[in-house]
Write a protein that holds these residues in place. Structure first.
Motif, PDB file in Angstrom:
ATOM      1  N   GLY A  61     -19.502  55.271 -19.977  1.00 36.45           N
ATOM      2  CA  GLY A  61     -20.265  56.413 -19.570  1.00 36.45           C
ATOM      3  C   GLY A  61     -19.942  57.677 -20.151  1.00 36.45           C
ATOM      4  O   GLY A  61     -20.920  58.378 -20.551  1.00 36.45           O
ATOM      5  N   THR A  93     -24.908  54.607 -21.294  1.00 33.67           N
ATOM      6  CA  THR A  93     -24.950  55.134 -19.900  1.00 33.67           C
ATOM      7  C   THR A  93     -25.478  54.112 -18.928  1.00 33.67           C
ATOM      8  O   THR A  93     -25.300  54.006 -17.628  1.00 33.67           O
ATOM      9  N   ALA A  97     -23.736  52.297 -15.479  1.00 34.89           N
ATOM     10  CA  ALA A  97     -24.331  52.283 -14.205  1.00 34.89           C
ATOM     11  C   ALA A  97     -24.568  50.926 -13.908  1.00 34.89           C
ATOM     12  O   ALA A  97     -24.226  50.586 -12.734  1.00 34.89           O
ATOM     13  N   LEU A 118     -19.612  55.114  -9.015  1.00 38.16           N
ATOM     14  CA  LEU A 118     -21.064  54.904  -8.864  1.00 38.16           C
ATOM     15  C   LEU A 118     -21.787  55.865  -8.932  1.00 38.16           C
ATOM     16  O   LEU A 118     -22.889  55.767  -9.411  1.00 38.16           O
ATOM     17  N   THR A 121     -22.227  57.556 -12.320  1.00 34.64           N
ATOM     18  CA  THR A 121     -22.840  56.772 -13.445  1.00 34.64           C
ATOM     19  C   THR A 121     -24.257  56.960 -13.236  1.00 34.64           C
ATOM     20  O   THR A 121     -25.177  56.694 -14.151  1.00 34.64           O
ATOM     21  N   LEU A 122     -24.790  56.525 -11.951  1.00 32.70           N
ATOM     22  CA  LEU A 122     -26.028  56.577 -11.616  1.00 32.70           C
ATOM     23  C   LEU A 122     -26.774  57.991 -11.920  1.00 32.70           C
ATOM     24  O   LEU A 122     -27.879  58.223 -12.671  1.00 32.70           O
ATOM     25  N   ALA A 125     -27.013  58.210 -16.063  1.00 36.93           N
ATOM     26  CA  ALA A 125     -27.777  57.221 -16.655  1.00 36.93           C
ATOM     27  C   ALA A 125     -29.513  58.087 -16.278  1.00 36.93           C
ATOM     28  O   ALA A 125     -30.350  57.999 -17.270  1.00 36.93           O
TER      29      ALA A 125
END
Length: 285
Positions: A61, A93, A97, A118, A121-122, A125
């Motif tokens: 990421g 990315t 995620a 989490l 990363t969400l 992205a």
């Protein structure tokens, strides 16, 4: 790199990458609930204790965020194997995620590092994918610098009009002198002609030669000014090369130092000069 070309979406990517880096030092799992003297003393690991999770989620990421931000801040996009570096960054990315989502489902008792990773990363992205698509995320991250405000007349250091009272080299007249009296220091003036009288031929020739020169003088005057472009436009070299040397980004003020026909000679923040051929819709500062 043009930092002012970064958008709000790039700011979301940068912030999510920083949060992801912090989450890598937090516990991935929560400590088991146990009480009494026979409970094992087990230290909860973080991402740096698991090489596979560190590479596939956290570092993937962060590397993707770096590729996205650096590629979008360059004047010309870089390509590797026919693909833009930005596309590689977005792929990193999304992969981070995806890894975080299935890892947190598989792990029992997720800790702060896994939950925060989490979320980061969400967001990472989503910011990388939606930046060029959502209008609110395409807005400039940093506001354009305001052009220099001209100082009022009489302000210390402000330019004084040439030929004004007290200007060096301006002709001064003694007190009481008439404008047409040379004996008292006044400037001689042309004598008035009677109504209907013809001016001498020599004077007519002088006037006919002076009028084209006076009409052509203002055409060469050019005052530098600040301007901004509505959309990204290329800046070409002054020697006529077809390859752009830079790209002018919207939301940034540039200085027009000269004019070449309908085109402008623009100067970027890093001192590079080039020809802006398309000047339609520019905003003057």
């Amino acid at each position: 790199m043009n930092i002012r070309s970064l958008t709000r979406g790039d700011g979301v990517v940068i912030g999510a990458a920083v949060v992801l880096f912090i989450a890598s030092f937090l516990n991935l799992t929560s400590a088991p609930s146990c009480s009494g003297q026979f409970c094992p003393n087990v230290a909860a690991p973080n991402a740096w204790d698991s090489l596979s999770l560190l590479m596939s989620m956290f570092l993937a990421g962060i590397i993707g965020a770096v590729l996205v931000v650096v590629s979008r801040s360059l004047p010309q996009p870089k390509k590797v194997a026919g693909l833009d570096v930005t596309q590689f960054g977005v792929a990193f990315t999304v992969f981070a995620a995806w890894t975080a989502f299935w890892t947190i489902i598989d792990v029992r008792g997720s800790g702060a590092g896994m939950i925060l990773g989490l979320i980061a990363t969400l967001a990472l992205a989503a910011g990388a994918v939606a930046s060029p698509l959502v209008g609110a995320l395409k807005a400039p991250l940093m506001g354009a610098p305001s052009p220099a405000t001209p100082q009022p007349y009489g302000y210390p250091g402000a330019a004084q009009p040439a030929g004004g009272y007290g200007y060096p080299g301006a002709a001064q007249q003694p007190y009481g002198a008439q404008p047409g009296d040379p004996s008292l220091g006044g400037q001689p003036q042309a004598q008035a002609q009677p109504f209907g009288a013809q001016a001498p031929a020599a004077d007519l020739n002088k006037d006919s030669q002076a009028q084209p020169a006076a009409a052509a003088a203002p055409a060469g005057d050019f005052a530098p000014f600040w301007f901004a472009v509505p959309v990204a436009r290329p800046l070409y070299a002054e020697d006529g090369s077809p390859t752009p040397i830079a790209e002018l980004a919207p939301g940034t003020w540039y200085l027009a130092v000269d004019q070449r026909g309908p085109a402008l000679i623009a100067q970027t923040q890093d001192g590079r000069r080039g020809v802006l051929q398309d000047t339609t819709g520019i905003q003057r500062g």
